[in-house]
Design a protein around this motif. Sequence first.
Motif, short mmCIF file in Angstrom:
data_model
loop_
_atom_site.label_atom_id
_atom_site.label_comp_id
_atom_site.label_asym_id
_atom_site.label_seq_id
_atom_site.Cartn_x
_atom_site.Cartn_y
_atom_site.Cartn_z
N VAL A 1 12.91 -19.46 -31.22
CA VAL A 1 12.76 -18.04 -30.85
C VAL A 1 13.55 -17.16 -31.82
O VAL A 1 13.06 -16.10 -32.24
CB VAL A 1 13.18 -17.80 -29.38
CG1 VAL A 1 13.30 -16.32 -29.08
CG2 VAL A 1 12.18 -18.47 -28.45
N THR A 2 14.74 -17.58 -32.20
CA THR A 2 15.53 -16.81 -33.17
C THR A 2 14.77 -16.69 -34.49
O THR A 2 14.70 -15.60 -35.08
CB THR A 2 16.90 -17.46 -33.40
OG1 THR A 2 17.62 -17.43 -32.17
CG2 THR A 2 17.70 -16.73 -34.46
N ARG B 1 16.60 -19.00 -23.07
CA ARG B 1 17.39 -20.20 -22.75
C ARG B 1 17.44 -20.41 -21.24
O ARG B 1 17.31 -21.55 -20.76
CB ARG B 1 18.79 -20.10 -23.34
CG ARG B 1 18.81 -20.22 -24.86
CD ARG B 1 20.22 -20.29 -25.40
NE ARG B 1 20.91 -19.02 -25.28
CZ ARG B 1 21.01 -18.13 -26.26
NH1 ARG B 1 20.46 -18.36 -27.44
NH2 ARG B 1 21.66 -17.01 -26.09
N ARG B 2 17.62 -19.34 -20.50
CA ARG B 2 17.66 -19.47 -19.03
C ARG B 2 16.31 -19.90 -18.49
O ARG B 2 16.23 -20.70 -17.55
CB ARG B 2 18.10 -18.15 -18.39
CG ARG B 2 19.58 -17.90 -18.51
CD ARG B 2 20.02 -16.77 -17.62
NE ARG B 2 19.24 -15.57 -17.86
CZ ARG B 2 19.70 -14.45 -18.40
NH1 ARG B 2 20.96 -14.37 -18.73
NH2 ARG B 2 18.93 -13.42 -18.58
N THR C 1 16.98 -26.51 -24.83
CA THR C 1 17.57 -25.18 -24.96
C THR C 1 17.92 -24.87 -26.41
O THR C 1 17.67 -23.77 -26.90
CB THR C 1 18.83 -25.06 -24.07
OG1 THR C 1 18.45 -25.32 -22.71
CG2 THR C 1 19.44 -23.69 -24.15
N LEU C 2 18.46 -25.85 -27.11
CA LEU C 2 18.75 -25.66 -28.53
C LEU C 2 17.47 -25.39 -29.32
O LEU C 2 17.40 -24.46 -30.12
CB LEU C 2 19.46 -26.89 -29.10
CG LEU C 2 19.70 -26.88 -30.61
CD1 LEU C 2 20.66 -25.76 -30.99
CD2 LEU C 2 20.24 -28.22 -31.08
N GLY D 1 18.30 -23.75 -38.69
CA GLY D 1 17.58 -23.79 -37.42
C GLY D 1 16.58 -24.92 -37.31
O GLY D 1 16.60 -25.70 -36.36
N ARG E 1 15.80 -23.68 -19.11
CA ARG E 1 16.65 -24.48 -18.21
C ARG E 1 16.10 -24.47 -16.78
O ARG E 1 16.07 -25.50 -16.12
CB ARG E 1 18.09 -23.99 -18.25
CG ARG E 1 18.81 -24.42 -19.51
CD ARG E 1 20.32 -24.13 -19.42
NE ARG E 1 20.99 -24.64 -20.58
CZ ARG E 1 21.41 -25.89 -20.74
NH1 ARG E 1 21.22 -26.78 -19.80
NH2 ARG E 1 22.03 -26.26 -21.85
N VAL F 1 14.53 -24.23 -28.24
CA VAL F 1 14.00 -22.91 -27.88
C VAL F 1 14.81 -21.81 -28.55
O VAL F 1 14.26 -20.88 -29.14
CB VAL F 1 13.98 -22.71 -26.35
CG1 VAL F 1 13.80 -21.25 -25.98
CG2 VAL F 1 12.89 -23.56 -25.73
N SER F 2 16.10 -21.93 -28.50
CA SER F 2 16.97 -20.92 -29.10
C SER F 2 16.70 -20.77 -30.59
O SER F 2 16.55 -19.65 -31.11
CB SER F 2 18.43 -21.29 -28.85
OG SER F 2 19.28 -20.30 -29.37
N GLU F 3 16.60 -21.88 -31.29
CA GLU F 3 16.37 -21.83 -32.73
C GLU F 3 14.97 -21.34 -33.07
O GLU F 3 14.81 -20.51 -33.98
CB GLU F 3 16.62 -23.21 -33.36
CG GLU F 3 18.05 -23.68 -33.28
CD GLU F 3 19.04 -22.77 -33.99
OE1 GLU F 3 18.65 -22.05 -34.93
OE2 GLU F 3 20.22 -22.78 -33.59
#
Length: 109
Positions: free
Chosen positions: A29-30, A2-3, A22-23, A78, A6, A25-27
Amino acid sequence: MRRIIRAQLRYWDLTALADDATLAVSELVTNACTHGKGRPVGLRVRCSVDELRIEVTDGSPTPARLRSADVADENGRGLLLVSAVSKEWGVSPDGRMTWCSLAIPEGGA
């Protein structure tokens, strides 16, 4: 991750996309970490004139798929979230990469 996304968006002067990217990428990658069966996870972000493309690889040939989650379920939303914030999303033919693209706002990049 996330960093990283950004920071890259700040560098490209695309901070207007920071929350959605960011959302996504987070989803993505998770999902790769959860379902990739221990394979290394990769993130690639590309910017063109009209879109930001986010690609996540996990080496697993099992393609990501949209699921339906019940109200009480703790996971399974996700890709629904990715679909909601992106212009489009998909999976590579070999199933090893899930990607999405976000439209660049007018006057961006």
